[in-house]
Design a protein around this motif. Structure first.
Motif, PDB file in Angstrom:
ATOM      1  N   ALA A   1      72.279  67.564   1.821  1.00 36.65           N
ATOM      2  CA  ALA A   1      73.675  67.192   2.049  1.00 36.65           C
ATOM      3  C   ALA A   1      74.205  66.219   1.002  1.00 36.65           C
ATOM      4  O   ALA A   1      75.419  66.133   0.802  1.00 36.65           O
ATOM      5  N   ASN A   2      73.335  65.488   0.310  1.00 41.89           N
ATOM      6  CA  ASN A   2      73.779  64.466  -0.637  1.00 41.89           C
ATOM      7  C   ASN A   2      73.272  64.749  -2.052  1.00 41.89           C
ATOM      8  O   ASN A   2      72.633  63.927  -2.683  1.00 41.89           O
ATOM      9  N   ARG A   3      73.638  65.922  -2.557  1.00 45.96           N
ATOM     10  CA  ARG A   3      73.201  66.312  -3.896  1.00 45.96           C
ATOM     11  C   ARG A   3      74.177  65.904  -4.983  1.00 45.96           C
ATOM     12  O   ARG A   3      73.896  66.060  -6.162  1.00 45.96           O
ATOM     13  N   GLN A   4      75.319  65.343  -4.637  1.00 43.86           N
ATOM     14  CA  GLN A   4      76.317  64.976  -5.628  1.00 43.86           C
ATOM     15  C   GLN A   4      75.795  63.832  -6.502  1.00 43.86           C
ATOM     16  O   GLN A   4      75.115  62.940  -6.036  1.00 43.86           O
ATOM     17  N   SER A   5      76.134  63.910  -7.785  1.00 41.65           N
ATOM     18  CA  SER A   5      75.733  62.846  -8.700  1.00 41.65           C
ATOM     19  C   SER A   5      76.595  61.615  -8.472  1.00 41.65           C
ATOM     20  O   SER A   5      77.815  61.708  -8.305  1.00 41.65           O
ATOM     21  N   VAL A   6      75.936  60.483  -8.469  1.00 41.54           N
ATOM     22  CA  VAL A   6      76.603  59.201  -8.262  1.00 41.54           C
ATOM     23  C   VAL A   6      76.138  58.277  -9.378  1.00 41.54           C
ATOM     24  O   VAL A   6      74.969  58.272  -9.754  1.00 41.54           O
ATOM     25  N   THR A   7      77.053  57.487  -9.889  1.00 37.03           N
ATOM     26  CA  THR A   7      76.713  56.532 -10.942  1.00 37.03           C
ATOM     27  C   THR A   7      76.555  55.158 -10.327  1.00 37.03           C
ATOM     28  O   THR A   7      77.471  54.650  -9.667  1.00 37.03           O
ATOM     29  N   LEU A   8      75.403  54.574 -10.567  1.00 35.02           N
ATOM     30  CA  LEU A   8      75.129  53.214 -10.109  1.00 35.02           C
ATOM     31  C   LEU A   8      75.327  52.303 -11.312  1.00 35.02           C
ATOM     32  O   LEU A   8      74.559  52.330 -12.272  1.00 35.02           O
ATOM     33  N   ALA A   9      76.391  51.490 -11.261  1.00 29.77           N
ATOM     34  CA  ALA A   9      76.715  50.587 -12.366  1.00 29.77           C
ATOM     35  C   ALA A   9      76.197  49.200 -12.041  1.00 29.77           C
ATOM     36  O   ALA A   9      76.515  48.639 -10.990  1.00 29.77           O
ATOM     37  N   LEU A  10      75.369  48.646 -12.933  1.00 30.39           N
ATOM     38  CA  LEU A  10      74.795  47.330 -12.716  1.00 30.39           C
ATOM     39  C   LEU A  10      75.552  46.222 -13.453  1.00 30.39           C
ATOM     40  O   LEU A  10      75.185  45.063 -13.353  1.00 30.39           O
ATOM     41  N   ASN A  11      76.594  46.583 -14.190  1.00 24.72           N
ATOM     42  CA  ASN A  11      77.421  45.601 -14.880  1.00 24.72           C
ATOM     43  C   ASN A  11      78.739  45.469 -14.125  1.00 24.72           C
ATOM     44  O   ASN A  11      79.604  46.338 -14.204  1.00 24.72           O
ATOM     45  N   PRO A  12      78.922  44.367 -13.369  1.00 25.28           N
ATOM     46  CA  PRO A  12      80.139  44.256 -12.566  1.00 25.28           C
ATOM     47  C   PRO A  12      81.394  44.042 -13.396  1.00 25.28           C
ATOM     48  O   PRO A  12      82.504  44.286 -12.924  1.00 25.28           O
ATOM     49  N   PHE A  13      81.273  43.605 -14.649  1.00 25.00           N
ATOM     50  CA  PHE A  13      82.448  43.324 -15.474  1.00 25.00           C
ATOM     51  C   PHE A  13      82.911  44.552 -16.245  1.00 25.00           C
ATOM     52  O   PHE A  13      84.104  44.681 -16.541  1.00 25.00           O
ATOM     53  N   ARG A  14      81.970  45.432 -16.593  1.00 30.02           N
ATOM     54  CA  ARG A  14      82.321  46.682 -17.274  1.00 30.02           C
ATOM     55  C   ARG A  14      81.550  47.812 -16.627  1.00 30.02           C
ATOM     56  O   ARG A  14      80.493  48.228 -17.090  1.00 30.02           O
ATOM     57  N   PRO A  15      82.032  48.351 -15.520  1.00 35.71           N
ATOM     58  CA  PRO A  15      81.312  49.411 -14.817  1.00 35.71           C
ATOM     59  C   PRO A  15      81.128  50.682 -15.644  1.00 35.71           C
ATOM     60  O   PRO A  15      80.215  51.453 -15.404  1.00 35.71           O
ATOM     61  N   GLU A  16      81.976  50.889 -16.638  1.00 35.03           N
ATOM     62  CA  GLU A  16      81.863  52.096 -17.459  1.00 35.03           C
ATOM     63  C   GLU A  16      80.789  51.964 -18.541  1.00 35.03           C
ATOM     64  O   GLU A  16      80.488  52.934 -19.233  1.00 35.03           O
ATOM     65  N   ASP A  17      80.168  50.793 -18.662  1.00 38.49           N
ATOM     66  CA  ASP A  17      79.110  50.568 -19.643  1.00 38.49           C
ATOM     67  C   ASP A  17      77.911  51.460 -19.308  1.00 38.49           C
ATOM     68  O   ASP A  17      77.333  51.374 -18.227  1.00 38.49           O
ATOM     69  N   SER A  18      77.544  52.322 -20.248  1.00 37.31           N
ATOM     70  CA  SER A  18      76.477  53.287 -19.980  1.00 37.31           C
ATOM     71  C   SER A  18      75.081  52.681 -20.126  1.00 37.31           C
ATOM     72  O   SER A  18      74.104  53.288 -19.700  1.00 37.31           O
ATOM     73  N   VAL A  19      74.968  51.487 -20.712  1.00 35.69           N
ATOM     74  CA  VAL A  19      73.666  50.865 -20.882  1.00 35.69           C
ATOM     75  C   VAL A  19      73.115  50.400 -19.537  1.00 35.69           C
ATOM     76  O   VAL A  19      71.932  50.556 -19.247  1.00 35.69           O
TER      77      VAL A  19
END
Length: 114
Positions: free
Chosen positions: A24-42
């Motif tokens: 039921a939960n196969r959708q990809s989810v992004t876990l962002a560990l940078n609260p100031f720049r969530p779009e940071d891929s590092v």
């Protein structure tokens, strides 16, 4: 035998629930560990949501196991102390038993003068 049956009765429903959650939960989810720049891929990880669920369960099991292990430390220490004392008293008893047997065997032997 009963332990095996109980394990089956507990583990099969848990396995079924985990399989249902995974499907039921196969959708990809992004876990962002940078609260100031969530779009940071590092500092972000993208994975199916069930992976995060499994990791949370595993993390909870590890933390719970460690907490139990640390809280039961006093009982393990006491068991080690009592086991060493039991070995000490057992060797002491064996020493006294062999000494008593030696004394008894000397007392039973007839004196050579008769």
């Amino acid at each position: 035998m009963i332990k095996k049956i109980v394990n089956v009765l507990v583990l099969i429903p848990i396995g079924i629930v985990l399989i249902v959650l995974s499907v039921a939960n196969r959708q990809s989810v992004t876990l962002a560990l940078n609260p100031f720049r969530p779009e940071d891929s590092v500092l972000s990880v993208t994975a199916p949501f069930f992976v995060y669920l499994f990791l949370a369960v595993i993390f909870g099991l590890v933390v719970g196991s460690l907490a139990t292990w640390f809280t039961q430390g006093k009982h393990r220490k006491r068991a080690r102390i009592e086991a060493s004392e039991a070995v000490k008293w057992h060797t002491e008893a064996e020493k006294h038993r062999t000494r008593a047997e030696a004394i008894a065997s000397q007392a039973v032997l007839p004196s050579p003068g008769k």
